[in-house]
Design an enzyme around this catalytic site. Structure first.
Site, PDB file in Angstrom:
ATOM      1  N   CYS A 153       4.005   3.692   0.326  1.00 41.09           N
ATOM      2  CA  CYS A 153       3.798   4.578   0.052  1.00 41.09           C
ATOM      3  C   CYS A 153       2.762   5.028   0.157  1.00 41.09           C
ATOM      4  O   CYS A 153       1.376   4.531  -0.191  1.00 41.09           O
ATOM      5  CB  CYS A 153       3.775   4.569  -1.981  1.00 41.09           C
ATOM      6  SG  CYS A 153       3.260   5.877  -2.389  1.00 41.09           S
ATOM      7  N   CYS A 156       0.602   7.365  -2.418  1.00 44.00           N
ATOM      8  CA  CYS A 156      -0.016   5.902  -3.611  1.00 44.00           C
ATOM      9  C   CYS A 156      -1.442   5.505  -2.457  1.00 44.00           C
ATOM     10  O   CYS A 156      -2.653   5.582  -3.157  1.00 44.00           O
ATOM     11  CB  CYS A 156       0.455   5.324  -3.928  1.00 44.00           C
ATOM     12  SG  CYS A 156       2.617   5.932  -4.509  1.00 44.00           S
ATOM     13  N   ASP A 157      -1.097   5.199  -1.273  1.00 47.13           N
ATOM     14  CA  ASP A 157      -2.295   4.310  -1.043  1.00 47.13           C
ATOM     15  C   ASP A 157      -3.216   5.365   0.356  1.00 47.13           C
ATOM     16  O   ASP A 157      -3.813   4.387   0.825  1.00 47.13           O
ATOM     17  CB  ASP A 157      -1.867   2.875  -0.400  1.00 47.13           C
ATOM     18  CG  ASP A 157      -1.195   2.175  -1.460  1.00 47.13           C
ATOM     19  OD1 ASP A 157      -1.811   1.900  -2.799  1.00 47.13           O
ATOM     20  OD2 ASP A 157       0.263   1.632  -1.152  1.00 47.13           O
TER      21      ASP A 157
END
Ligand code: NDP
Length: 337
Positions: A153, A156-157
């Protein structure tokens, strides 16, 4: 036969999942006064993609959902869907459904030790990211995620400090890989897209953006054979294997982002409704499963379109079909399945 609210956990209708399909099914059934209960996957499940809002919560900009001419960030779109659904009094269980029993109606759904019963069930659990199956990915599945430098992701990261101004690798050649690579260019010094063939699967528009970006290089005919130093909770590089020559090489990088497709989240219904060879729920008449009274919608049953708008559309179909079925049964008839 409908006995909604006769016991604390009995409902006419339970929906499992809270992506565009689940929320749309909830919206329509709530407006039809069916008082749906939505088991939404819970907050903060991130990489499993089974949490509140589903896959769009880990996407960046959504440019192809009608009604948003400037585009909208995926998490914001899902927050707005939830807000819209909540306005009609939908009740949420903020956790994952852990088990179902579809042998007879009412169907039973458990969230840990709590049992819910439903005359009609709408399955909308979506799909989750696929992984390569390397040992180096294991710490990620065990919950360590982006801190170890391996992720499925980018949204997200990607913004994590550990990836800033570093060289990063994205694996895959589809639209997700293209989208994630382009997103990572905001943080990375350079992004290498590792693709196993010599042609991308991504749509023409995404290919054009990807291939013309000065901070992106596609490494053709390559697979990631290993990821280095994950055991030390840091990524220092990958071993690449050429799919044509078999030669291996090493590329330094600070992070590896998988973008190689998805797996339907059908585990809890396996063996109880018909699944296809890839685990997608098989439906007929758009959204009816092999079990009378159990509908399925969204990425759980759609391996062709897999778009937010088609998921929302099939959520709507499931809701309308469920409503008609319950109404017919309340009137004493047994509608065709
Ligand atoms: P896809 O299935 O389209 O692509 C997966 C990619 O990963 C392919 O290039 C595939 O290679 C590669 N791959 C699969 N398994 C492996 C493996 N074991 N090792 C190495 N490479 C592997 O998945 P996406 O997630 O990209 O897209 C799914 C769907 O969602 C598509 O329909 C896409 O169009 C859509 N989508 C749309 C977006 C948008 O409209 N904004 C954004 C993101 C996705 P190969 O090509 O050789 O099979």
């Amino acid at each position: 036969m409908t006995q909604a609210h006769s016991t604390p956990h009995r409902r006419s209708l339970v929906i499992i999942g809270s992506g565009p399909a689940g929320y749309t099914a909830a919206l329509y059934t709530a407006r039809a006064s069916l008082h749906p209960l939505v088991i939404d996957g819970g907050p903060g499940l991130g990489q499993t993609m089974q949490g509140q809002g589903g896959q769009l919560t880990i996407t960046s900009e959504v440019e192809n959902y009608p009604g948003f001419p400037e585009g909208i960030m995926g998490p914001e779109l899902m927050a707005r869907m939830r807000e819209q659904v909540a306005r009609f009094g939908v009740e949420f269980v903020e956790d994952l459904a852990t088990r179902v029993d579809l042998a007879e109606r009412p169907f039973k759904v458990w969230v840990r030790d709590t049992e819910y019963q439903a005359d009609v069930l709408i399955l909308a659990m979506g799909a989750s990211a696929r992984w390569l199956g390397l040992d180096a990915e294991k710490p990620v599945w065990e919950g360590g995620l982006g801190g170890a430098g391996v992720s499925a992701c980018a949204t997200c990261d990607g913004p994590m400090p550990v990836f800033r101004n570093k060289e990063l690798v994205v694996v895959g050649g589809g639209d997700t890989a293209a989208e994630e690579a382009l997103y990572l260019t905001h943080f990375a010094s350079h992004v290498y897209v590792v693709h196993r063939r010599d042609a991308l699967r991504a749509s023409q528009v995404m290919q054009k953006r990807l291939l013309s970006h000065p901070k992106v290089t596609v490494l053709w005919n390559k697979v990631v054979a290993d990821i280095h130093d994950v055991a030390e909770k840091v990524v220092t590089g990958v071993t690449l294997r050429d799919t044509v020559t078999g030669e291996t090489s090493r590329r330094e990088c600070a992070g590896v982002f998988m973008a190689i497709g998805h797996k339907p989240n059908s585990d809890i219904v396996a063996g109880q409704v018909e699944l296809d060879a890839n685990g997608y729920v098989v439906t007929h008449n758009e959204v009816r499963t092999s079990v009378r009274g159990v509908f399925a919608c969204g990425d759980l049953q759609d391996h062709v379109y897999r778009q937010a708008i088609t998921a929302a559309g099939s959520g709507c179909m499931a809701a309308i079909q469920a409503e008609r079925m319950l109404a017919a049964e309340a009137g004493g008839s047994t509608p065709e399945w």
